[in-house]
Design an enzyme around this catalytic site. Structure first.
Site, PDB file in Angstrom:
ATOM      1  N   ASP A 140     113.098 -25.399 103.559  1.00 57.52           N
ATOM      2  CA  ASP A 140     112.874 -24.979 102.171  1.00 57.52           C
ATOM      3  C   ASP A 140     114.079 -24.177 101.696  1.00 57.52           C
ATOM      4  O   ASP A 140     113.950 -23.072 101.168  1.00 57.52           O
ATOM      5  CB  ASP A 140     111.597 -24.135 102.091  1.00 57.52           C
ATOM      6  N   ASP A 194     112.676 -16.642 104.927  1.00 58.04           N
ATOM      7  CA  ASP A 194     111.468 -17.449 104.761  1.00 58.04           C
ATOM      8  C   ASP A 194     111.562 -18.805 105.468  1.00 58.04           C
ATOM      9  O   ASP A 194     111.744 -19.849 104.848  1.00 58.04           O
ATOM     10  CB  ASP A 194     111.153 -17.664 103.282  1.00 58.04           C
TER      11      ASP A 194
END
Length: 329
Positions: free
Chosen positions: A204, A221
Site C-alpha cells: 500500500d 503502515d
C-alpha cells in the site's frame, strides 16, 4: 448491531490504557486518535518516555500468524537499515499482544511530511529504498499473508456490491457491463505477465505512507503487506497524464535499478492494478458500512452522485486499458 458489525464498541479509553499497562508501559493518560479506519490507531502519552503509537487490529480481519508475519517482515527490513517503523518488542521478543479480546501492537512515534514527488531526486531516493525492500522481499515468500489476486480484488468485489444492493438499481446493469469488460482486460494482463516474479511487498505504498524528514523518506503502515509484482509498490507514486507518469516512473526506476532490476513487463499491470484498487475500495466501504466510523467519515458513499462518478471513473479506466503501457525512458 452484532459484535462483528461494531468491533470496537468496547474499546474505551480506559481499555486502551489498561492494555498498555498490561505489557509494562505507564501511559500518562494523554491520547490522540490518528487517521485510521480499518484498525484503530492512537498516539499515547507516556509518563517517562516519548509518546507511542498503539494499533488495535480489526478483529477477524487477519489471523495472528498473518499479523506476526507482517511484524517479522518489518523487523527484518529495519535490521537491514531500511527506513520502516517496526513494532516494539517486549523483553521476550513479542510484538503482538492481547487484551480483553483485542490484539494490539506498539510502535515508536515517527513524524514527517508529505514527500515532494515533483522532485526527481526524491523519486529516485524512494525508488532506491523500495528496491531494497523488494530485495529482502524476494528472499522468501509469505506463508500467511494474501497475494494480489485479480479475481478476488476485482470480480468478487464487484459481485459483492451487486449482491448487497449497494449500487442504485438503475445503475446496476451499467456497473455489471463495465466491470465485466474491465475484468477481461485485467485477466488478460495478468495472464500475459504470469511469469513475472511474485515477491513480498509493502502493498500500500501511496504517498501518505511515505513520510519525509531531513534524513529522507521512511515507510509506514505495513498492514497491507502482501505478495505480488514489484510494480504494485511503484504505480501509486505516479500521477498526471501519460507523459508525466512515464517521466516519474523513469526517475523511480533509475533509483530502483541501483539495487534491483525492474521487470519491464510489469509496466503493463499499472492500469489493471489501479482498476482493481478502485473496485476493491468501493467494496471495502460497503463491507465496513455498519461500523459507525464509516458513515461518519464517508458520508458521500451510497449516494447516487458517488455511484455516477464511480461509473465514470471505471469507464475512463476501460479506455486506459485499451492503450499501450507507459513507455520506459
Amino acid at each position: 448491531m452484532s459484535e462483528a458489525e461494531t468491533p470496537y464498541a468496547d474499546l474505551s479509553p480506559e481499555t486502551i490504557l489498561c492494555a498498555l499497562e498490561s505489557v509494562g508501559y505507564q501511559p500518562s493518560g494523554g491520547m490522540l486518535a490518528l487517521n485510521s479506519y480499518e484498525n484503530r490507531v492512537y498516539q499515547i502519552g507516556m509518563e517517562d518516555s516519548p509518546p507511542l503509537v498503539a494499533k488495535f487490529y480489526r478483529p477477524e480481519r487477519w489471523s495472528d500468524a498473518s499479523i506476526q508475519e507482517e511484524h517479522d517482515f518489518t523487523l527484518a527490513l529495519a535490521a537491514d537499515e531500511i527506513p520502516v517503523v517496526p513494532p516494539l518488542q517486549d523483553p521476550a521478543g513479542n510484538t503482538l499482544h492481547h487484551y480483553q479480546g483485542y490484539r494490539f501492537a506498539l510502535f515508536p512515534r515517527r513524524g514527517g511530511r508529505w514527500p515532494e514527488l515533483e522532485n526527481p531526486d526524491n523519486l529516485a531516493w524512494i525508488g532506491r529504498f523500495i528496491a531494497r525492500i523488494h530485495l529482502l522481499g524476494a528472499a522468501r515468500p509469505f506463508e500467511h499473508r494474501p497475494r494480489i489476486d485479480p479475481d478476488q480484488m476485482g470480480r468478487a468485489c464487484a459481485q459483492y456490491l451487486l449482491d448487497e444492493g449497494a449500487i442504485p438499481l438503475e445503475l446496476e446493469s451499467s456497473y455489471r457491463r463495465i466491470t465485466e469488460a474491465l475484468q477481461q482486460h485485467i485477466d488478460a494482463a495478468f495472464s500475459a505477465t504470469r511469469d513475472c516474479q511474485t515477491i513480498r511487498l509493502h502493498g500500500d505504498c501511496h504517498p501518505g505512507n511515505i513520510l519525509w524528514t531531513d534524513q529522507g523518506p521512511h515507510f509506514v503502515d505495513m498492514d497491507d503487506c502482501r505478495s505480488g509484482p514489484a510494480i504494485q509498490d511503484l504505480w501509486m507514486l505516479l500521477s498526471g497524464d501519460r507523459q508525466e507518469m512515464a517521466l516519474q516512473l523513469s526517475y523511480i526506476r533509475e533509483g530502483y535499478e541501483t539495487f534491483r532490476e525492474l521487470d519491464s513487463r510489469e509496466v503493463a499491470l499499472i492500469e489493471p492494478l489501479r482498476t482493481l484498487r478502485m473496485i476493491h475500495y468501493a467494496a471495502w466501504l460497503a463491507r465496513r458500512w455498519r461500523d459507525p466510523a464509516f458513515p461518519q467519515a464517508f458520508p458521500w458513499f451510497h449516494t447516487h452522485q458517488y455511484w455516477q462518478s464511480h461509473l465514470g471513473e471505471l469507464e475512463q479506466q476501460l479506455r486506459l486499458l485499451d492503450e499501450p503501457p507507459l513507455p520506459l525512458y
